[in-house]
Design a protein around this motif. Structure first.
Motif, PDB file in Angstrom:
ATOM      1  N   SER A  75       2.653  22.934  -6.999  1.00 37.87           N
ATOM      2  CA  SER A  75       3.095  21.763  -7.769  1.00 37.87           C
ATOM      3  C   SER A  75       2.950  20.500  -6.925  1.00 37.87           C
ATOM      4  CB  SER A  75       4.537  21.938  -8.264  1.00 37.87           C
ATOM      5  OG  SER A  75       5.430  22.023  -7.176  1.00 37.87           O
ATOM      6  N   ILE A  76       3.125  20.631  -5.621  1.00 36.44           N
ATOM      7  CA  ILE A  76       2.928  19.490  -4.728  1.00 36.44           C
ATOM      8  C   ILE A  76       1.452  19.102  -4.719  1.00 36.44           C
ATOM      9  CG2 ILE A  76       2.996  18.744  -2.305  1.00 36.44           C
ATOM     10  CD1 ILE A  76       5.581  20.434  -2.046  1.00 36.44           C
ATOM     11  N   ALA A  77       0.570  20.085  -4.666  1.00 33.51           N
ATOM     12  CA  ALA A  77      -0.877  19.807  -4.696  1.00 33.51           C
ATOM     13  C   ALA A  77      -1.253  19.071  -5.968  1.00 33.51           C
ATOM     14  CB  ALA A  77      -1.669  21.104  -4.578  1.00 33.51           C
ATOM     15  N   SER A  78      -0.679  19.484  -7.071  1.00 35.08           N
ATOM     16  CA  SER A  78      -0.972  18.845  -8.357  1.00 35.08           C
ATOM     17  C   SER A  78      -0.480  17.402  -8.379  1.00 35.08           C
ATOM     18  CB  SER A  78      -0.332  19.650  -9.492  1.00 35.08           C
ATOM     19  OG  SER A  78      -0.558  19.020 -10.722  1.00 35.08           O
ATOM     20  N   THR A  79       0.733  17.175  -7.896  1.00 37.28           N
ATOM     21  CA  THR A  79       1.277  15.824  -7.878  1.00 37.28           C
ATOM     22  C   THR A  79       0.471  14.926  -6.938  1.00 37.28           C
ATOM     23  OG1 THR A  79       3.487  16.629  -8.432  1.00 37.28           O
ATOM     24  CG2 THR A  79       3.351  14.425  -7.468  1.00 37.28           C
ATOM     25  N   LEU A  80       0.079  15.446  -5.781  1.00 33.30           N
ATOM     26  CA  LEU A  80      -0.756  14.678  -4.864  1.00 33.30           C
ATOM     27  C   LEU A  80      -2.070  14.278  -5.527  1.00 33.30           C
ATOM     28  CD1 LEU A  80      -0.193  16.733  -1.588  1.00 33.30           C
ATOM     29  CD2 LEU A  80       0.385  14.310  -1.916  1.00 33.30           C
ATOM     30  N   HIS A  81      -2.647  15.194  -6.291  1.00 30.77           N
ATOM     31  CA  HIS A  81      -3.918  14.937  -6.971  1.00 30.77           C
ATOM     32  C   HIS A  81      -3.771  13.806  -7.997  1.00 30.77           C
ATOM     33  CE1 HIS A  81      -7.847  16.080  -8.724  1.00 30.77           C
ATOM     34  NE2 HIS A  81      -7.280  15.619  -9.822  1.00 30.77           N
ATOM     35  N   VAL A  82      -2.763  13.904  -8.844  1.00 28.44           N
ATOM     36  CA  VAL A  82      -2.566  12.882  -9.882  1.00 28.44           C
ATOM     37  C   VAL A  82      -2.219  11.543  -9.237  1.00 28.44           C
ATOM     38  CG1 VAL A  82      -1.248  12.223 -11.936  1.00 28.44           C
ATOM     39  CG2 VAL A  82      -1.893  14.616 -11.591  1.00 28.44           C
ATOM     40  N   LEU A  83      -1.383  11.578  -8.212  1.00 26.51           N
ATOM     41  CA  LEU A  83      -1.026  10.347  -7.506  1.00 26.51           C
ATOM     42  C   LEU A  83      -2.264   9.715  -6.866  1.00 26.51           C
ATOM     43  CD1 LEU A  83       1.060   8.309  -6.510  1.00 26.51           C
ATOM     44  CD2 LEU A  83       1.659   9.921  -4.682  1.00 26.51           C
ATOM     45  N   ALA A  84      -3.143  10.511  -6.330  1.00 23.44           N
ATOM     46  CA  ALA A  84      -4.384   9.991  -5.743  1.00 23.44           C
ATOM     47  C   ALA A  84      -5.238   9.306  -6.796  1.00 23.44           C
ATOM     48  CB  ALA A  84      -5.167  11.118  -5.073  1.00 23.44           C
TER      49      ALA A  84
END
Length: 187
Positions: A75-84
């Motif tokens: 879920s952290i990877a997903s949030t980092l992706h969208v935030l990027a």
């Protein structure tokens, strides 16, 4: 609702869910609140408000990191992706690059790995590197994305993300004068 394109309605429901979640918990350090903030950030981004999207996504990420203390969480990877993606839209390419690299590292440790998620992140990294004028690095990510897909995909079937990566790699190869190789990726 988000998948149906009903973004305003999705936003209203998510804001209501967030308010209820915050009322029902002592503080915001709860996974459902982080998840709601992530989804709300994604919806708000699609509605064109990158400033608010960034606030929701950064808040979600802070909660996720505090809850897990472990960057191996998908879920952290997903949030980092969208935030990027949001940071790229705001022109903050260096910060976007850092977040995408962190997201990719987390995704690569997943068991089992998600080939499509890896391709999406690597394609976005390639897009970012293109914006930075780093063609060789861009090509490296596109090549790696396609290689990972071939190695990890259960069926090897191409989807829209693979088509986008092939198209991007073909276009880059054309720009570099490697027409025959470009043709192979564009056909």
């Amino acid at each position: 609702l988000e998948d149906l394109g009903e973004l305003e309605e999705a936003r209203e429901h998510l804001e209501r869910a967030l308010a209820i979640g915050l009322e029902g918990h002592d503080g915001e350090l709860h996974a459902p609140i982080a998840s709601t903030l992530h989804t709300l950030g994604s919806v708000v981004d699609k509605l064109g408000d990158q400033t608010l999207a960034r606030q929701h996504l950064e808040r979600s990420l802070r909660i996720q990191l505090e809850l897990t203390g472990d960057e191996e969480d998908q879920s952290i990877a997903s949030t980092l992706h969208v935030l990027a993606r949001v940071l790229m839209a705001q022109g903050e390419l260096s910060a976007a690059h850092e977040h995408l690299e962190r997201s990719l590292c987390i995704q690569l440790t997943a068991e089992p790995p998600d080939p499509r998620g890896l391709v999406v992140t690597q394609r976005l990294l390639a897009e970012l590197l293109e914006a930075l004028g780093l063609a060789e690095e861009e090509r490296s990510y596109l090549d790696e994305a396609l290689d990972l897909w071939r190695r990890l995909s259960d069926d090897g079937e191409e989807d829209a993300e693979i088509s986008r990566a092939l198209h991007a790699l073909g276009g880059l190869l054309m720009e570099q004068g490697e027409l025959e190789e470009a043709r192979q990726h564009l056909e």
